[in-house]
Write an enzyme that holds these catalytic residues in place. Structure first.
Site, mmCIF file in Angstrom:
data_model
loop_
_atom_site.group_PDB
_atom_site.id
_atom_site.type_symbol
_atom_site.label_atom_id
_atom_site.label_comp_id
_atom_site.label_asym_id
_atom_site.label_seq_id
_atom_site.Cartn_x
_atom_site.Cartn_y
_atom_site.Cartn_z
ATOM 1 N N SER A 121 16.667 -15.208 -17.423
ATOM 2 C CA SER A 121 15.556 -14.345 -17.000
ATOM 3 C C SER A 121 15.146 -14.578 -15.548
ATOM 4 C CB SER A 121 14.324 -14.578 -17.890
ATOM 5 O OG SER A 121 14.662 -14.575 -19.251
ATOM 6 N N ILE A 155 20.543 -28.300 -21.948
ATOM 7 C CA ILE A 155 19.538 -27.805 -20.992
ATOM 8 C C ILE A 155 19.363 -26.299 -21.201
ATOM 9 C CG2 ILE A 155 18.772 -27.815 -18.592
ATOM 10 C CD1 ILE A 155 19.242 -30.634 -19.607
ATOM 11 N N GLU A 156 18.572 -25.979 -22.204
ATOM 12 C CA GLU A 156 18.219 -24.560 -22.420
ATOM 13 C C GLU A 156 16.957 -24.266 -21.607
ATOM 14 O OE1 GLU A 156 17.196 -23.750 -26.508
ATOM 15 O OE2 GLU A 156 16.280 -25.690 -26.765
ATOM 16 N N ARG A 210 22.057 -19.844 -24.510
ATOM 17 C CA ARG A 210 21.203 -21.033 -24.454
ATOM 18 C C ARG A 210 21.955 -22.219 -25.082
ATOM 19 N NH1 ARG A 210 18.586 -16.652 -26.572
ATOM 20 N NH2 ARG A 210 16.625 -15.984 -25.652
ATOM 21 N N HIS A 270 9.133 -20.940 -14.790
ATOM 22 C CA HIS A 270 8.028 -21.092 -15.747
ATOM 23 C C HIS A 270 6.984 -22.050 -15.202
ATOM 24 C CE1 HIS A 270 10.005 -18.893 -18.965
ATOM 25 N NE2 HIS A 270 11.124 -19.527 -18.677
ATOM 26 N N LYS A 281 9.750 -13.009 -32.150
ATOM 27 C CA LYS A 281 9.579 -13.889 -30.996
ATOM 28 C C LYS A 281 9.056 -13.161 -29.744
ATOM 29 C CE LYS A 281 12.068 -17.302 -28.321
ATOM 30 N NZ LYS A 281 12.075 -16.576 -27.057
ATOM 31 N N THR A 334 25.788 -20.255 -17.923
ATOM 32 C CA THR A 334 24.448 -19.769 -18.283
ATOM 33 C C THR A 334 23.569 -19.545 -17.054
ATOM 34 O OG1 THR A 334 24.590 -20.883 -20.397
ATOM 35 C CG2 THR A 334 22.393 -20.408 -19.599
ATOM 36 N N ILE A 354 22.341 -27.039 -13.026
ATOM 37 C CA ILE A 354 22.036 -28.452 -13.252
ATOM 38 C C ILE A 354 23.021 -29.338 -12.475
ATOM 39 C CG2 ILE A 354 21.872 -30.262 -15.041
ATOM 40 C CD1 ILE A 354 19.563 -28.166 -15.073
HETATM 41 C C1 LIG Z 1 18.935 -15.959 -22.284
HETATM 42 C C2 LIG Z 1 18.485 -17.086 -21.421
HETATM 43 C C3 LIG Z 1 17.329 -16.975 -20.663
HETATM 44 C C4 LIG Z 1 16.881 -18.024 -19.887
HETATM 45 N N1 LIG Z 1 15.810 -17.848 -19.074
HETATM 46 C C5 LIG Z 1 15.373 -18.869 -18.307
HETATM 47 C C6 LIG Z 1 14.287 -18.694 -17.425
HETATM 48 O O1 LIG Z 1 13.781 -17.597 -17.251
HETATM 49 N N2 LIG Z 1 13.829 -19.765 -16.766
HETATM 50 C C7 LIG Z 1 14.363 -20.998 -16.911
HETATM 51 O O2 LIG Z 1 13.846 -21.937 -16.331
HETATM 52 N N3 LIG Z 1 15.460 -21.186 -17.680
HETATM 53 C C8 LIG Z 1 15.979 -20.143 -18.362
HETATM 54 N N4 LIG Z 1 17.080 -20.300 -19.136
HETATM 55 C C9 LIG Z 1 17.759 -21.586 -19.160
HETATM 56 C C10 LIG Z 1 18.692 -21.795 -17.965
HETATM 57 O O3 LIG Z 1 19.413 -20.628 -17.668
HETATM 58 C C11 LIG Z 1 19.621 -22.935 -18.293
HETATM 59 O O4 LIG Z 1 18.850 -24.032 -18.708
HETATM 60 C C12 LIG Z 1 20.486 -23.361 -17.130
HETATM 61 O O5 LIG Z 1 21.121 -22.283 -16.527
HETATM 62 C C13 LIG Z 1 21.509 -24.362 -17.636
HETATM 63 O O6 LIG Z 1 22.285 -24.755 -16.560
HETATM 64 P P1 LIG Z 1 23.534 -25.696 -16.773
HETATM 65 O O7 LIG Z 1 24.021 -26.031 -15.416
HETATM 66 O O8 LIG Z 1 23.178 -26.796 -17.705
HETATM 67 O O9 LIG Z 1 24.580 -24.811 -17.574
HETATM 68 P P2 LIG Z 1 25.660 -23.763 -17.037
HETATM 69 O O10 LIG Z 1 25.119 -22.868 -16.020
HETATM 70 O O11 LIG Z 1 26.272 -23.124 -18.227
HETATM 71 O O12 LIG Z 1 26.710 -24.686 -16.297
HETATM 72 C C14 LIG Z 1 27.627 -25.480 -16.997
HETATM 73 C C15 LIG Z 1 28.936 -25.410 -16.251
HETATM 74 O O13 LIG Z 1 29.855 -26.304 -16.831
HETATM 75 C C16 LIG Z 1 31.133 -25.721 -16.744
HETATM 76 N N5 LIG Z 1 32.012 -26.350 -17.727
HETATM 77 C C17 LIG Z 1 31.889 -26.312 -19.074
HETATM 78 N N6 LIG Z 1 32.934 -26.944 -19.636
HETATM 79 C C18 LIG Z 1 33.711 -27.414 -18.631
HETATM 80 C C19 LIG Z 1 34.931 -28.135 -18.588
HETATM 81 N N7 LIG Z 1 35.608 -28.462 -19.702
HETATM 82 N N8 LIG Z 1 35.440 -28.470 -17.389
HETATM 83 C C20 LIG Z 1 34.800 -28.112 -16.234
HETATM 84 N N9 LIG Z 1 33.663 -27.374 -16.229
HETATM 85 C C21 LIG Z 1 33.121 -27.055 -17.408
HETATM 86 C C22 LIG Z 1 30.857 -24.261 -17.056
HETATM 87 O O14 LIG Z 1 31.894 -23.410 -16.616
HETATM 88 C C23 LIG Z 1 29.556 -24.023 -16.332
HETATM 89 O O15 LIG Z 1 29.748 -23.511 -15.036
HETATM 90 C C24 LIG Z 1 17.585 -19.239 -19.892
HETATM 91 C C25 LIG Z 1 18.763 -19.352 -20.637
HETATM 92 C C26 LIG Z 1 19.223 -18.267 -21.360
HETATM 93 C C27 LIG Z 1 20.507 -18.355 -22.079
#
Ligand SMILES: Cc1cc2nc3c(=O)[nH]c(=O)nc-3n(C[C@H](O)[C@H](O)[C@H](O)COP(=O)(O)OP(=O)(O)OC[C@H]3O[C@@H](n4cnc5c(N)ncnc54)[C@H](O)[C@@H]3O)c2cc1C
Length: 482
Positions: free
Chosen positions: A45, A339-340, A314, A49, A254, A40, A12
């Site tokens: 997966s 953002i799950e 998630r 989608h 599920k 995450t 994201i």
């Molecule tokens: C089991 C599972 C299966 C999934 N399958 C799918 C799928 O098949 N298709 C789909 O579309 N989505 C899927 N998702 C959802 C998707 O993976 C997430 O929505 C997405 O990766 C979220 O991205 P993000 O950047 O918000 O979070 P993250 O990737 O977690 O990024 C957040 C970042 O913030 C950093 N951070 C946190 N705190 C701090 C801090 N204090 N200072 C500096 N940095 C910090 C972390 O280190 C991390 O790198 C799945 C999720 C899970 C858990």
């Protein structure tokens, strides 16, 4: 003062950074881990989608459908692996037919193209290894599979090529809300790498996004981390199915998915477990056994060819939807929180939406020299004989195989280290090139990757890390003690 500071370099934060890099703005990304895609975004997966699952009218539904379309285009312009393999939701008992019809209607309401119900005969024609108990299925031809690491890295690299600054190993500890002499809000971020003043903040901190939101707002949110464990199988199992097979939730629970990965492995997962600790990515024998049992319901014979297991978390917000937008009581503070799933799919659409909000706040103008295209690392495993010859002619180290499971060469590893936001850790190399992703899981290539990385970075081998702080491979050399 910085124009925009993004907390988090997951998919994201990276997608937002890429979209913001279209504008004449100073953009900084702060990431507590040592690389892009360490949260995450590295453990999911990998499904793009199609968009039938989310409730119509939600942000999840909107950004899923938009993101799916964008990934089809972006995989070409930013050169990351994506395959439109289609997905199937299986009804494993007659009672499930109603649920399949409801999903079809929901998908139509969300604007998902090409959805239809397949009866058993057509289903078995498409997927001969699907379970005999399957009654019918919802077919979504626009469903796909993507490499989550490469997609995230591609967004980040392109953002960096367009001037975005990334600071790794920099943890944001607190955020102070301030007002300037002319009455405008700005923020001071206190981090492990110093403090930063910024006009706007984007909260893309994954499972920690509630913490940052709640530092600046009276209107609190709450993230409940939910663990999902996976089994990853050898490529010998990768052709069991072509499509991604989901199970319709039923009285058995599920359900889990069985899917090929974009690189040709087979994956089964995820579990769904509420947990307290947002760092708990452990796998358990109970979780993995459950996956094997549930996965076996979708196919005739699930092979026992697991090469590794992993878990992701998630970021489930209590409201059940994504939390995206400028926070009402904190002008210039923008959430991309909770953002799950389907966040990976939705990322490019969320990126464009959030960048639009910032553009309006800061009245930013578009850059004339925006670089929209990015070239990935050439893969010797996928190259034609002519392409291989050309690569070897350009650099003979493309003929030197380092990872024999995935056929990754020294040339590719050097490329991964030397490019924009290049790899600094063994996992960084693994995610960019697949060295170590195969059957032996670094058993053979690690001893070669460490010296290559040490040499390229100009450091001792003892300083090479797996990923985060403290994850060193080499404690000391036995001969040094003789
Ligand atoms: C089991 C599972 C299966 C999934 N399958 C799918 C799928 O098949 N298709 C789909 O579309 N989505 C899927 N998702 C959802 C998707 O993976 C997430 O929505 C997405 O990766 C979220 O991205 P993000 O950047 O918000 O979070 P993250 O990737 O977690 O990024 C957040 C970042 O913030 C950093 N951070 C946190 N705190 C701090 C801090 N204090 N200072 C500096 N940095 C910090 C972390 O280190 C991390 O790198 C799945 C999720 C899970 C858990």
């Amino acid at each position: 003062m910085i124009d925009v500071t993004i907390i988090g370099a997951g998919v994201i934060g990276s997608a937002i950074a890429r979209e913001l890099s279209r504008y004449d703005l100073d953009v900084l990304v702060l990431e507590k881990e040592s690389d892009v895609c360490e949260g995450t975004s590295k453990a999911n997966s990998g499904i793009v989608h199609s968009g039938y699952d989310a409730k119509p009218g939600t942000l999840k539904a909107r950004f899923n459908v938009e993101g799916n379309k964008l990934i089809h285009e972006l995989s070409k312009t930013l050169d990351f692996p994506f395959k439109e393999n289609g997905s199937l939701v299986l009804a494993l008992e007659e009672e499930g037919r109603k649920g399949i019809e409801e999903l079809l209607e929901r998908g139509k309401a969300n604007g998902v193209p090409g959805l239809r119900i397949l009866e058993k005969e057509e289903l078995l024609g498409l997927e001969p290894n699907v379970s005999e108990t399957a009654v019918c299925a919802l077919y979504a031809p626009t469903g796909g599979i993507v490499c989550p690491f490469n997609m995230t890295i591609a967004f980040a690299e392109n953002a960096a090529d367009n001037g975005v600054m990334f600071r790794f190993d920099t943890k944001v500890n607190s955020i102070g809300k301030k007002t300037s002499d002319n009455g405008e809000a700005y923020y001071v971020l206190d981090t492990t790498g110093g403090s930063f003043e910024t006009k706007t903040v984007i909260n893309a901190a994954g499972v920690y996004s509630d913490v940052f939101h709640n530092m600046v707002s009276e209107d609190k949110i709450h993230i409940n981390p939910r663990k999902g464990q996976y089994l990853l199988m050898d490529k010998a199992a990768g052709e069991l199915v072509k499509s991604t097979l989901f199970q319709l939730p039923s009285k058995l629970g599920k359900g889990v998915l069985v899917t090929p990965t974009v690189h040709g492995n087979l994956m089964v997962g995820p579990t769904a477990e509420g947990i307290e600790d947002p760092e708990d990515t452990s796998t358990t024998s109970e979780g993995l056994d459950l996956l094997a049992q549930k996965g076996a319901l979708s196919v005739k014979a699930l092979p026992r060819l697991t090469i590794t297991s992993f878990a992701g978390l998630r970021a489930h917000e209590d409201g059940g939807d994504f939390v995206i937008g400028e926070v009402k009581d904190s002008p210039g503070f923008i959430d991309a929180a909770g953002i799950e799933s389907p966040g990976l799919t939705a990322a490019p659409a969320i990126g464009a939406y959030v960048a639009g909000i910032v553009k309006d706040i800061l009245k930013a103008s578009e850059k004339k020299e925006f670089i929209s295209v990015r070239k990935g690392i050439p893969s010797m495993a996928l190259a034609t004989p002519e392409e291989r010859e050309a690569l070897i002619a350009s650099d003979p180290s493309y003929a030197h195989v380092i990872c024999r499971c995935e056929l990754v060469t020294e040339g590719e590893i050097k490329n991964a280290i030397n490019r924009t936001l290049g790899a600094r850790t063994v996992d960084g190399i693994k995610r960019r090139t697949r060295a170590g992703m195969g059957r032996c899981q670094t058993g053979f290539c690690l001893a070669r990757t460490i010296p290559l990385l040490a040499q390229a970075l100009g450091v001792d081998e003892e300083q090479i890390r797996k990923s985060g702080k403290g994850a060193y491979y080499i404690e000391g050399k036995i001969k040094d003690n003789l």
